[in-house]
Design an enzyme around this catalytic site. Structure first.
Site, PDB file in Angstrom:
ATOM      1  N   GLU A 156       0.749  -1.231  -0.042  1.00 15.10           N
ATOM      2  CA  GLU A 156      -0.098  -0.009   0.055  1.00 15.10           C
ATOM      3  C   GLU A 156       0.802   1.233   0.004  1.00 15.10           C
ATOM      4  O   GLU A 156       0.889   2.067   0.961  1.00 15.10           O
ATOM      5  CB  GLU A 156      -1.024   0.092   1.121  1.00 15.10           C
ATOM      6  N   GLU A 308      -6.592  -8.446  -0.338  1.00 13.24           N
ATOM      7  CA  GLU A 308      -6.882  -8.248   1.245  1.00 13.24           C
ATOM      8  C   GLU A 308      -8.357  -7.989   1.269  1.00 13.24           C
ATOM      9  O   GLU A 308      -8.876  -6.989   0.430  1.00 13.24           O
ATOM     10  CB  GLU A 308      -6.123  -7.225   1.956  1.00 13.24           C
TER      11      GLU A 308
HETATM   12  C1  GAL Z   1      -4.293  -2.928   4.891  1.00 10.62           C
HETATM   13  C2  GAL Z   1      -2.999  -3.445   5.033  1.00 10.62           C
HETATM   14  C3  GAL Z   1      -2.880  -4.612   5.960  1.00 10.62           C
HETATM   15  C4  GAL Z   1      -4.004  -4.416   7.258  1.00 10.62           C
HETATM   16  C5  GAL Z   1      -5.225  -4.260   6.813  1.00 10.62           C
HETATM   17  C6  GAL Z   1      -6.111  -3.856   8.000  1.00 10.62           C
HETATM   18  O1  GAL Z   1      -4.647  -1.577   4.572  1.00 10.62           O
HETATM   19  O2  GAL Z   1      -2.513  -3.578   3.960  1.00 10.62           O
HETATM   20  O3  GAL Z   1      -1.534  -4.652   6.487  1.00 10.62           O
HETATM   21  O4  GAL Z   1      -3.325  -3.348   8.135  1.00 10.62           O
HETATM   22  O5  GAL Z   1      -5.283  -2.896   6.025  1.00 10.62           O
HETATM   23  O6  GAL Z   1      -7.555  -3.912   7.706  1.00 10.62           O
END
Ligand code: GAL
Length: 685
Positions: A156, A308
């Site tokens: 990110e 994710e």
């Molecule tokens: C994303 C990040 C992850 C974790 C997640 C939590 O933005 O890449 O490492 O922090 O959010 O929702």
């Protein structure tokens, strides 16, 4: 499609399923249970090492790869592939301590110190040097490891730095862009407020909070930041590719993320990947999620990776509402329906400590007895049933403009008639009615080819370049339909008002000129009457429009502009341009957009009421199609938690999840999903 992604897809053999795995947070004894449960849940891909820099290089140049060797071997022995991350999103304490100049400084002058993540200045040569060293060491060690399926660079990308190093990198970027100071002075219109530069050393990043700084300078600094971050990505990408060239390399994008121009970034990757956390506390968060999914697919016009999502609640908001039963499954299929080839989570096992200790995980603190675990494992067991749909594409007849330059122009500069534009929200309002009417939608930028679309929608395209203006004119002249909303075509790429104004670039397209922009007072509403007798309300914005070749589709029925045009239609060659000069309410905007889509001949992906005996497909049911050479896949998703829907679908298909033939209308219970496979139509002879 990238041959590297073809190889990845062949290796995974369907949809990738899994998530971020952080074995460095756990004792070795836990890992055996992890892989046993991963197998139970159908996990075939995990992302390793995203924030593991301190565990991999505890002191400068001393690498401790033993634990990662063991984790990679263990995963491979259990048939689980690895998306191996470079850990460069979380520099270790030693780097921040020994080289404080690697830390970013925020726009108000504060150093963003060690103790969170993303604490690096993307322009710092010291940071880049250490990031390159750990990346090279990882690539040399693991490029040939049989578990390696994908490289995940950083995480990110986003830091912005107002450091001396960033100022000098900004100057170098400007020199490359403008060549000489006269050109920069012209582009930035520095004759205003005595801002003329006579030496490159005088040029600095804008001091945002303290002054109304030059709008072109702010815009360029935003562009520069996106490029500086991209350089960090490409530097690491090139290192891993130098060791082995047939593994896909990517990083993970975020929802509606402003700091990086993802159209430019997508070209530097083998595939696009997205992290998304729709708020379960908002009833319509699936609409913006669908838009983001469509954007990810459109960035490379290819299937993408859902990198994710949360199994249930996140931990970053004020109140973190869990996903109620069935919502995680529905959201996962929604991503697939819009072109994702994976369902991956943050993260595999919930962390015992740290900021995200209450973030949900595939394997939550309460273990395999948990509801969320059961839902995750059930989904992992189910996805292989639709494996045939992986890799398939989509076909849209409507394109929606989502462009970072246009966004930055509207929101990174002060001094507009109003300074509270929310670009993603405005684009979403244009997407919503088309989405609810079951249209397939691609997102486009100013460099996209337009000819394959029947209709192009331009929400608040304030800043557009000349080339795009020509492309829009050709599109309309060639028979396309454009729908464009207020405050569009106003400035050039240097954020200077196009002359003669307004709307500068779009005057020929909309067939009218505008002599004044007229933002509304808070709470002020205006009645709007359409030529066909329908009415709606509008608010937020009006324009003093003078039609030239355009005809008036709707006028204000009261207020300062009573009787004056609100919506126009202009014929251009074989095509048509609809111009919306105000913020119409939802029914008014829906009627305008859907009327234009129908007139343009754009067909929804499901015929609904058009099917004999079938009722209208309700708004709460989402419908998309993916297709490959062998088959077409109709995805139907019921977003209502209370209402069933009966959908008229073409006979002759198979419901892949239930493995049953489809012969008549299909009943979708609340939160249900159906994936219907139909044989591909034979090619036309
Ligand atoms: C994303 C990040 C992850 C974790 C997640 C939590 O933005 O890449 O490492 O922090 O959010 O929702």
């Amino acid at each position: 499609m990238s041959p590297r992604m073809d190889a990845f897809r062949a290796r995974i053999g369907g949809f990738a399923f899994g998530g971020d795995y952080n074995p460095e947070q756990w004792d070795r004894g836990v890992w055996d249970e992890d892989v046993k449960l991963m197998r139970q849940a159908g996990v075939n891909l995990v992302t390793l090492g995203v924030f593991a820099w301190a565990s991999l290089e505890p002191e400068p140049g001393r690498f401790t790869f033993g634990w990662l060797d063991e984790a990679m071997d263990l995963l491979h022995a259990n048939g689980i592939s690895v998306d191996l991350a470079t850990p460069t999103a979380a520099p270790p304490a030693w780097l921040a301590h020994e080289h404080p100049q690697t830390l970013p400084v925020t726009d108000d002058g504060h150093v963003f110190g060690f103790g969170s993540r993303l604490h690096f200045d993307p322009t710092s040569a010291v940071y880049r040097g250490h990031a390159a060293a750990i990346t090279r060491a990882l690539a040399e060690r693991y490029s040939r490891h049989p578990a390696l399926a994908m490289w995940h660079i950083g995480n990110e990308y986003g830091p912005v730095a107002y450091t001396p190093g960033s100022a000098s990198a900004f100057r170098a970027w400007l020199r490359r862009k403008y060549g000489d100071l006269d050109t920069l002075n012209d582009a930035w219109y520095t004759r205003f407020w005595s801002q003329r530069y006579t030496s490159w050393d005088q040029v600095c990043p804008p001091e945002l909070p303290r002054s109304w700084s030059n709008p072109a300078r702010r815009l360029d600094f935003t562009r520069f930041t996106s490029d500086a971050l991209l350089e960090c990505f490409t530097a690491e990408r090139d290192i891993v590719r130098a060791c082995r060239d047939d593994i896909p390399v990517l990083t993970n994008f975020m929802r509606f993320y402003q700091r990086a121009d993802y159209w430019r970034w997508a070209r530097a990757e083998d595939a696009v990947a997205l992290d998304i956390y729709p708020d379960p506390g908002q009833d319509d968060s699936h609409v913006a999620a669908a838009l983001n999914f469509d954007l990810m697919r459109s960035l490379r016009a290819q299937p993408w990776i859902l990198m994710e999502q949360a199994a249930s609640a996140v931990s970053q908001w004020k109140v973190n509402i869990p996903k109620s039963p069935g919502r995680m499954r529905l959201g996962s299929y929604q991503a697939i329906a819009h072109g994702a080839d994976s369902v991956l989570f943050f993260q595999w096992r919930a962390s015992r400590g740290g900021h995200e200790r209450f973030h949900s995980a595939m394997l939550p603190h309460s273990g395999t007895g948990a509801r969320t675990w059961k839902e995750v494992a059930a989904l992992g067991g189910e996805l292989p049933r639709i494996a045939a749909a992986a890799g398939s594409g989509t076909n849209a007849e409507i394109a929606l403009f989502f462009d970072w330059d246009a966004w930055w122009g509207l929101t990174q500069t002060h001094g507009l008639p109003r300074n509270d534009f929310d670009y993603p929200a405005l684009v979403t309002e244009h997407y919503r009615p088309l989405f609810h009417a079951h249209h397939a939608i691609d997102l486009i930028c100013s460099r996209s080819a337009l000819s394959r679309y029947r209709m192009v929608v331009l929400p608040n395209a304030y800043l557009v370049g000349d080339r795009f203006v020509r492309a829009l004119e050709d599109f309309a002249a060639g028979g396309g339909t454009l729908v464009c909303s207020f405050f569009s075509g106003v400035v050039d790429e240097n954020n200077q008002v196009r002359q003669p104004a307004y709307p500068g670039a779009f005057r020929g397209l909309i067939g009218a000129y505008i002599d004044e922009y007229w933002p509304a007072r808070d709470g002020e509403e205006f009645a709007v009457s359409f030529a066909d007798g329908t009415t709606c309300t509008a608010d937020w914005w009006q324009e003093s429009i003078h039609p030239e070749s355009a005809t008036v589709m709707a006028s204000y029925a009261g207020g300062d502009f009573a009787g004056r045009p609100a919506v126009l239609s202009n014929t251009m060659g074989a095509g048509r341009v609809v111009y919306i000069g105000t913020r119409l309410d939802r029914p008014g905007l829906a009627a305008t957009l859907l009327g234009a889509a129908t007139a343009a001949g754009a067909r929804p992906v499901i015929a609904g009421a058009g099917m004999p005996g079938a009722p209208e497909v309700p708004e709460f049911v989402e419908a998309t199609r993916r297709a490959n050479d062998c088959a077409e896949y109709l995805f139907l998703l019921n977003h209502s938690a209370t209402d069933s829907a009966v959908i008229g679908v073409e006979p002759g298909g198979t419901d892949l999840i239930t493995a049953t033939p489809v012969s008549g209308p299909l009943t979708l219970p609340p939160l249900a999903v159906a994936v219907l496979e139909y044989p591909a139509a034979p090619p036309a002879t």
